[in-house]
Design a protein around this motif. Structure first.
Motif, PDB file in Angstrom:
ATOM      1  N   GLY A 222       0.853  -1.725  -0.020  1.00 53.19           N
ATOM      2  CA  GLY A 222       0.053  -0.102  -0.085  1.00 53.19           C
ATOM      3  C   GLY A 222       1.016   1.407   0.059  1.00 53.19           C
ATOM      4  N   HIS A 223       0.751   2.956   0.800  1.00 54.69           N
ATOM      5  CA  HIS A 223       1.192   3.618   0.513  1.00 54.69           C
ATOM      6  C   HIS A 223       0.514   4.132   1.853  1.00 54.69           C
ATOM      7  N   PRO A 224       1.773   5.013   2.539  1.00 54.41           N
ATOM      8  CA  PRO A 224       1.168   5.805   3.677  1.00 54.41           C
ATOM      9  C   PRO A 224       0.407   6.772   3.485  1.00 54.41           C
ATOM     10  N   GLY A 225      -0.314   7.273   2.472  1.00 49.65           N
ATOM     11  CA  GLY A 225      -1.199   8.201   2.031  1.00 49.65           C
ATOM     12  C   GLY A 225      -2.242   7.799   1.858  1.00 49.65           C
ATOM     13  N   VAL A 262      -3.071  -0.051  -4.794  1.00 44.85           N
ATOM     14  CA  VAL A 262      -2.713   0.588  -5.997  1.00 44.85           C
ATOM     15  C   VAL A 262      -2.883   1.276  -6.292  1.00 44.85           C
ATOM     16  N   ALA A 263      -4.486   1.831  -6.154  1.00 49.51           N
ATOM     17  CA  ALA A 263      -5.087   3.497  -6.589  1.00 49.51           C
ATOM     18  C   ALA A 263      -4.184   4.390  -5.351  1.00 49.51           C
ATOM     19  N   GLY A 264      -3.900   4.183  -4.189  1.00 45.42           N
ATOM     20  CA  GLY A 264      -3.511   5.178  -2.930  1.00 45.42           C
ATOM     21  C   GLY A 264      -1.774   5.375  -3.944  1.00 45.42           C
ATOM     22  N   ARG A 265      -0.901   4.097  -4.196  1.00 43.03           N
ATOM     23  CA  ARG A 265       0.441   4.449  -4.394  1.00 43.03           C
ATOM     24  C   ARG A 265      -0.151   5.370  -6.099  1.00 43.03           C
ATOM     25  N   ARG A 266      -0.764   4.880  -6.588  1.00 46.85           N
ATOM     26  CA  ARG A 266      -0.732   6.258  -7.630  1.00 46.85           C
ATOM     27  C   ARG A 266      -1.592   7.378  -8.261  1.00 46.85           C
ATOM     28  N   LEU A 267      -1.983   7.300  -6.867  1.00 45.78           N
ATOM     29  CA  LEU A 267      -2.007   8.557  -6.555  1.00 45.78           C
ATOM     30  C   LEU A 267      -1.079   8.982  -5.874  1.00 45.78           C
ATOM     31  N   ALA A 268      -0.216   8.867  -4.950  1.00 45.89           N
ATOM     32  CA  ALA A 268       0.835   8.697  -4.223  1.00 45.89           C
ATOM     33  C   ALA A 268       1.122   9.697  -5.323  1.00 45.89           C
ATOM     34  N   LEU A 269       1.860   9.758  -6.843  1.00 43.00           N
ATOM     35  CA  LEU A 269       2.298   9.137  -7.795  1.00 43.00           C
ATOM     36  C   LEU A 269       1.878  10.880  -7.948  1.00 43.00           C
ATOM     37  N   GLY A 270       0.880  11.879  -8.180  1.00 37.09           N
ATOM     38  CA  GLY A 270       0.735  12.511  -8.756  1.00 37.09           C
ATOM     39  C   GLY A 270       0.697  14.309  -8.022  1.00 37.09           C
ATOM     40  N   CYS A 271       0.678  13.395  -5.955  1.00 41.35           N
ATOM     41  CA  CYS A 271       1.117  15.013  -5.181  1.00 41.35           C
ATOM     42  C   CYS A 271       2.380  14.574  -4.676  1.00 41.35           C
ATOM     43  N   LEU A 277      -6.824  13.120  -1.244  1.00 43.32           N
ATOM     44  CA  LEU A 277      -8.186  12.390  -0.575  1.00 43.32           C
ATOM     45  C   LEU A 277      -8.566  11.032  -1.033  1.00 43.32           C
ATOM     46  N   ALA A 278      -9.109  10.259   0.724  1.00 44.24           N
ATOM     47  CA  ALA A 278      -9.951   9.379   0.099  1.00 44.24           C
ATOM     48  C   ALA A 278     -11.449   9.491  -1.181  1.00 44.24           C
ATOM     49  N   ARG A 279     -11.877  10.794  -1.637  1.00 45.13           N
ATOM     50  CA  ARG A 279     -12.588  11.151  -2.454  1.00 45.13           C
ATOM     51  C   ARG A 279     -11.953  10.219  -3.398  1.00 45.13           C
ATOM     52  N   GLU A 280     -11.021  10.690  -4.095  1.00 47.38           N
ATOM     53  CA  GLU A 280     -10.016  10.812  -5.202  1.00 47.38           C
ATOM     54  C   GLU A 280      -9.913   8.654  -5.044  1.00 47.38           C
ATOM     55  N   ILE A 281      -9.635   8.118  -4.721  1.00 50.93           N
ATOM     56  CA  ILE A 281      -9.376   6.282  -4.243  1.00 50.93           C
ATOM     57  C   ILE A 281     -10.349   5.982  -5.724  1.00 50.93           C
TER      58      ILE A 281
END
Length: 294
Positions: A222-225, A262-271, A277-281
């Motif tokens: 996962g990702h800490p985000g 995986v969604a968390g890891r990919r979102l982290a790359l963009g920020c 935010l959770a709403r982006e997952i």
């Protein structure tokens, strides 16, 4: 007990995921979401959208009366039911009859996001599940208080329910110290899976998924985000949506945990790592499903 099985795309592809008829919403399943209170209305939207993004055909939201209209406007894809509420803005136990009726018309149900761990919620969930429903169940957040009070509550179900506790919630479920849960989360997940006959998703930096027969799985990518407000609601919604599609409880849990990570890891790359935010997952999930199944 054997070693935990890693949760990988290869495992998920091997276990499969039901692919419903492309032209039928009903074939993709109906999810009932019993969630929310006046203090935490956003949890409803997070888990309901996640269920739809996981592929569920229809979502019914059952929440306290004062939230029904604004929730329906915020998520126009959902049918929203206004339930009796307490003076404090929680769903009242008198709503149990309506919940039971709605459970009969749904393939899966998610109970508890945004519902406080209090007597009203506990009594409502216990009353709603007094006659074991055919719908596949996910118990999250406030609904797990009912399980702690009545360990046999979901043991009668035809299919095991899925529960999604973090360390604090697991400590209450097992009447243990939080430090003990954090010291050995796999052991806690095994104990809960056996005691309640549930698929137990022990959330954390490394997520352990344990089936009622003791088979354990580990997702550590996962990702800490993902440790952000509302993230757990999206995970519970993903699992409920996958159950509605026809996935077996353990498969839905494995897929849900993987997609969430995986969604968390990919979102982290963009920020730059933290700050998504959770709403982006939920919106990040459909492409990941397609990639795993390709």
């Amino acid at each position: 007990m054997g070693a935990s099985v890693p949760v990988t795309p290869y495992l998920l592809r091997e276990r499969g995921l039901p692919i419903p008829e492309a032209d039928s919403k009903d074939a993709r399943g109906r999810v009932l979401v019993l969630a929310g209170c006046l203090e935490v209305p956003g949890a409803i939207l997070l888990c309901a959208e996640a269920a739809l993004r996981a592929g569920a055909g229809k979502v019914r939201i059952a929440t306290c009366r004062d939230l029904a209209v604004p929730v329906g406007l915020a998520l126009p894809e959902a049918r929203v039911l206004a339930l009796p509420q307490t003076p404090g803005g929680r769903v009242a136990v008198e709503a149990a009859g309506t919940v039971i009726e709605q459970l009969r018309g749904c393939d899966a149900a998610l109970l508890g996001p945004g519902m406080m761990d209090e007597g009203d919620t506990r009594d409502l969930v216990r009353a709603a599940l007094a006659d074991p429903p055919a719908a596949a169940l996910v118990l999250d957040a406030g609904a797990m208080a009912a399980l702690a009070a009545d360990p046999g509550l979901v043991r009668r179900l035809e299919r095991p329910a899925v529960i999604t506790p973090h360390a604090g919630e697991m400590a209450r479920l097992l009447d243990a110290e939080r430090a003990a849960i954090e010291a050995d989360p796999l052991a806690a997940a095994r104990e809960a899976a056996e005691r309640f006959r549930t698929v137990t998703v022990m959330k954390g930096g490394r997520t352990h998924i344990v089936a009622p027969d003791g088979t354990a799985y580990l997702h550590d990518s996962g990702h800490p985000g993902l440790v952000t407000a509302g993230s757990g609601d999206t995970l519970a919604g993903l699992i409920a949506g996958l159950l509605a599609r026809g996935a077996e409880p353990c498969d839905a849990a494995l897929w849900g945990v993987y997609l969430h990570g995986v969604a968390g890891r990919r979102l982290a790359l963009g920020c730059g790592g933290l700050g998504f935010l959770a709403r982006e997952i939920p919106a990040a999930v459909p492409p990941i499903i397609a990639e795993v199944l390709a």
